[in-house]
Design an enzyme around this catalytic site. Structure first.
Site, short mmCIF file in Angstrom:
data_model
loop_
_atom_site.label_atom_id
_atom_site.label_comp_id
_atom_site.label_asym_id
_atom_site.label_seq_id
_atom_site.Cartn_x
_atom_site.Cartn_y
_atom_site.Cartn_z
N LYS A 162 0.85 -1.19 0.00
CA LYS A 162 0.00 0.00 0.00
C LYS A 162 0.89 1.24 0.00
O LYS A 162 1.81 1.35 0.83
CB LYS A 162 -0.89 0.00 1.25
CG LYS A 162 -1.95 -1.09 1.22
CD LYS A 162 -2.87 -0.89 0.05
CE LYS A 162 -4.26 -1.36 0.34
NZ LYS A 162 -5.14 -1.07 -0.80
N ASP A 191 -0.41 -0.49 -4.66
CA ASP A 191 -1.78 0.04 -4.71
C ASP A 191 -1.79 1.38 -3.98
O ASP A 191 -1.55 1.44 -2.78
CB ASP A 191 -2.74 -0.94 -4.01
CG ASP A 191 -4.19 -0.47 -4.09
OD1 ASP A 191 -4.45 0.61 -4.63
OD2 ASP A 191 -5.07 -1.21 -3.59
N GLU A 217 -1.88 -0.29 -8.91
CA GLU A 217 -3.34 -0.22 -8.81
C GLU A 217 -3.79 1.18 -8.40
O GLU A 217 -3.18 1.80 -7.52
CB GLU A 217 -3.79 -1.25 -7.76
CG GLU A 217 -5.28 -1.47 -7.67
CD GLU A 217 -5.58 -2.70 -6.82
OE1 GLU A 217 -5.05 -3.80 -7.11
OE2 GLU A 217 -6.32 -2.56 -5.82
N ASP A 242 -9.36 -0.31 -9.67
CA ASP A 242 -9.98 -1.02 -8.54
C ASP A 242 -11.26 -0.28 -8.14
O ASP A 242 -12.34 -0.55 -8.68
CB ASP A 242 -8.99 -1.14 -7.38
CG ASP A 242 -9.61 -1.75 -6.14
OD1 ASP A 242 -10.73 -2.30 -6.23
OD2 ASP A 242 -9.01 -1.66 -5.04
N LYS A 266 -13.63 -7.56 -7.26
CA LYS A 266 -13.91 -7.86 -5.85
C LYS A 266 -15.33 -8.40 -5.73
O LYS A 266 -16.30 -7.69 -6.07
CB LYS A 266 -13.75 -6.60 -4.98
CG LYS A 266 -12.30 -6.17 -4.84
CD LYS A 266 -12.15 -4.93 -3.98
CE LYS A 266 -10.67 -4.61 -3.77
NZ LYS A 266 -10.46 -3.29 -3.18
N GLN A 294 -11.63 -6.64 -0.19
CA GLN A 294 -12.24 -5.42 0.33
C GLN A 294 -12.08 -5.37 1.85
O GLN A 294 -12.96 -4.97 2.57
CB GLN A 294 -13.71 -5.36 -0.08
CG GLN A 294 -14.24 -3.94 -0.04
CD GLN A 294 -15.40 -3.73 -0.97
OE1 GLN A 294 -15.25 -3.84 -2.18
NE2 GLN A 294 -16.56 -3.45 -0.42
C1 MUC Z 1 -7.62 -2.32 -1.98
O1 MUC Z 1 -7.30 -3.08 -2.87
O2 MUC Z 1 -7.79 -1.14 -2.24
C2 MUC Z 1 -8.78 -1.02 0.84
C3 MUC Z 1 -10.06 -0.56 0.93
C4 MUC Z 1 -10.87 -1.43 0.20
O3 MUC Z 1 -12.08 -1.34 -0.02
O4 MUC Z 1 -10.13 -2.41 -0.34
C5 MUC Z 1 -8.85 -2.28 0.18
C6 MUC Z 1 -7.76 -2.85 -0.58
MG MG Z 2 -7.06 -1.45 -4.39
#
Ligand code: MUC
Ligand code: MG
Length: 366
Positions: A162, A191, A217, A242, A266, A294
């Site tokens: 992240k 991401d 991402e 995403d 997702k 998520q």
């Molecule tokens: C992601 O991939 O962004 C963080 C908040 C969400 O809804 O998913 C995550 C992970």
């Molecule tokens: Mg993401």
């Protein structure tokens, strides 16, 4: 068979290790367990994880839209008449997490009624999925220690880092420390959760050149249409959409606009039905997909494995399936095991995420 009753049960389970990222932080799983009862005694279940800072849905809004808008229209329908169910859900835009949970709970119910595992109903491609683990905001050395430990304990060799909304130097340092400490055989990707501008993303790509990062991402907001397109054109690695692509329509818009050239699916926000539409769209266009997380519980993660393992294209990349390891507990009766870096589907009727009723009684909020 008819849908007789739909329950939207709020519950809260604290995280042992909260996950922090550019768009928010999750300290408690304040989710909704969706339970759909059929008139012949089957119960389909799914988890709804609201992410208010991203999509605007909250625990309250999910309960309310299910209780007040969807349930009255769905009760009495045959769960096999999925076209009719989706006509009801599609009439109301947004509320993707509430709709996703209803869709997955209905698939679970159908699997139970038919005595068939849902991963078979969806495609039955593989028995397991490779796991990618998400690394949140922490000092670089702690991230490396976490990645090494997850490699050792679970056999995980893919990590999503992240980044975003903090000094670029911190993110760039974390990339270098992870690559140096993990060696060349481990996959690392990023991401930013909309935490950069497109130009900042290009700067990070320049300053991490040679590290073998495999994808980036949601670097910036989808409204940066022009610079996102420039980023996709200049980036040597795929730019994954995403949170900009919760629906099949969003995926089309984003791919046609050139703002992303890979897609994160997702199940928490697309259910199995719309996830299938997104997958078909991507397959037809030759666009890579990744099964995302998520910040799901074990119930949600099992749903992701159920969909992801069912199709060839979704098994090519490791799925993000391990966020539940940071929770202090879960509602699932039989915990998920990660072994050899993989999570298996469950060969029982439905999705296979049975609920521990004692735990539900302990964590439920009404
Ligand atoms: C992601 O991939 O962004 C963080 C908040 C969400 O809804 O998913 C995550 C992970
Ligand atoms: Mg993401």
């Amino acid at each position: 068979m008819k849908i007789q009753r739909i329950e939207a049960i709020p519950y809260s389970i604290p995280y042992a290790h909260p996950l922090k990222f550019a768009s928010g932080e999750v300290t408690d799983a304040e989710h909704v367990l969706v339970r759909i009862h059929s008139d012949d005694g089957h119960i389909g279940e799914a988890d709804a994880p609201p992410r208010p800072y991203t999509y605007g849905e909250t625990q309250d809004s999910i309960m309310s839209i299910i209780d007040k808008v969807f349930s009255p229209q769905l009760i009495g329908l045959d769960p096999l008449d999925r076209g009719k169910v989706h006509e009801v859900l599609d009439r109301t835009i947004h509320n993707q997490v509430a709709k996703g949970a209803i869709d997955i709970a209905l698939w679970d119910l159908l699997g139970k009624a038919l005595g068939t595992p849902v991963h078979k109903l969806l495609g039955g491609y593989a028995d397991s999925m490779r796991v990618s683990h998400m690394l949140g905001f922490r000092p670089a050395e702690e991230l490396l220690e976490e990645a090494l430990r997850f490699g050792e304990d679970y056999g995980i060799t893919t990590f999503k880092l992240k980044v975003g909304r903090r000094p670029l130097a911190l993110d760039i340092e974390a990339c270098h420390v992870l690559r140096a400490g993990l060696g060349d055989d481990v996959e690392i990707y990023l991401d930013a959760n909309r935490g950069w501008t497109a130009n900042e993303a290009l700067e990070v790509l320049r300053r991490t050149e040679g590290l073998g990062l495999t994808k980036l991402e949601e670097p910036c907001d989808a409204k940066e249409a022009m610079s996102r397109r420039r980023l996709v054109e200049k980036s040597p690695i795929p730019i994954v959409g995403d949170e900009s692509v919760p629906t099949a329509g969003d995926v089309s818009r984003e791919l046609l606009a050139g703002g992303s050239n890979a897609i994160c699916i997702k199940t928490a926000r697309s259910g199995f039905t719309e996830a299938g539409q997104i997958l078909g769209l991507c397959a037809g266009l030759g666009v890579d997909v990744t099964m995302g997380n998520q910040i799901d519980t074990q119930i949600g993660s099992l749903a992701t494995v159920t969909f992801g393992a069912a199709h060839e294209a979704t098994t090519r990349s490791a799925g993000e399936l391990s966020n539940f390891l940071d929770m202090s507990d879960d509602l699932i009766a039989e915990p998920i095991r990660i072994s050899g870096g993989r999570i298996s589907v469950r060969n029982v009727p439905g999705v296979g995420a049975g609920i521990d009723e004692d735990k539900l009684a302990r964590y439920r909020q009404n």
